[in-house]
Design an enzyme around this catalytic site. Structure first.
Site, PDB file in Angstrom:
ATOM      1  CB  SER A   2      -3.044   2.950  -3.880  1.00 45.27           C
ATOM      2  OG  SER A   2      -3.529   4.063  -4.577  1.00 45.27           O
ATOM      3  CB  SER A  54      -0.930   0.001   1.212  1.00 42.64           C
ATOM      4  OG  SER A  54      -0.166  -0.105   2.385  1.00 42.64           O
ATOM      5  CG  ASP A  55       2.612   5.090  -1.423  1.00 39.80           C
ATOM      6  OD1 ASP A  55       3.681   4.880  -0.817  1.00 39.80           O
ATOM      7  OD2 ASP A  55       2.297   6.212  -1.858  1.00 39.80           O
ATOM      8  CB  THR A  56      -0.968   6.823   2.569  1.00 37.21           C
ATOM      9  OG1 THR A  56      -1.666   5.607   2.802  1.00 37.21           O
ATOM     10  CG2 THR A  56      -1.866   7.990   2.960  1.00 37.21           C
TER      11      THR A  56
END
Length: 193
Positions: A113, A76-78
């Site tokens: 995501s 994931s990434d933010t």
């Protein structure tokens, strides 16, 4: 329920975020943590959710040689998206204070995501939450950065910490997305596997 749905998979959470790990535990998902170093660099033409989708998939590529044994790797990434620019994690104390001054008194988007990667498929999805901050004083910013050291957080803040309590006037969308994991979308996608 979800545990039965995931029983056939060996779930790997590729995140050192204690918040994401806690959410996985509370969802009752059996998982192991595996971390692989990835340079989080993206093409400059990408904007908003394109950036986090790209980075979540990029993190998954580090596992391409270990997708055997029915492994399901979750990456994931933010980012914080403000004034058409991405704010990632701060590099030091001054950078953290600078980011908080930028979001002070403004609305921004938090975009997270998630990529579900298996040897037979990859599904990537994201969520967007609007966050409204009050005007923060320099004393509030200094106190927060020195006490909480938010260097592992996009935009230099955690909604679940002191600055979130006193600074966020309202949000439109998922609270957990601001923490870095759109749990409602993750649950839905895992239930559809």
């Amino acid at each position: 329920m979800l545990q039965e749905k995931l029983a056939q998979y060996k779930v790997v959470l590729a995140s050192k975020s204690p918040r994401r790990q806690q959410i996985f535990k509370e969802l009752g998902i059996p998982f192991e943590i595996q971390l692989k170093e990835v340079k989080e660099v993206y093409p400059s033409h990408l904007v908003a959710a394109e950036i986090t989708d790209y980075l979540a998939e990029l993190k998954a590529t580090a596992f391409k040689d270990s997708l055997h044994d029915n492994r399901l790797v979750i990456t994931s990434d933010t980012i914080v998206w403000l004034d058409d620019k991405a704010l990632g994690k701060p590099v030091d104390e001054e950078h953290a204070k600078e980011m908080l001054q930028k979001i002070s008194g403004k609305k921004h988007q938090v975009i997270s995501s998630i990529s579900l990667t298996h040897q037979d498929f990859q599904k990537t999805f994201h969520d967007i939450t609007e966050v409204y901050f009050k005007d923060l004083t320099s004393e509030e910013i200094n106190y927060y950065v020195q006490k909480y050291q938010p260097y592992d957080k996009a935009g230099s803040y955690g909604i679940q910490e002191w600055i979130g309590y006193i600074g966020i006037e309202k949000i439109e969308g998922s609270y957990f997305n601001v923490m870095g994991l759109p749990v409602h979308k993750l649950y839905k996608e895992l239930m559809q596997l």
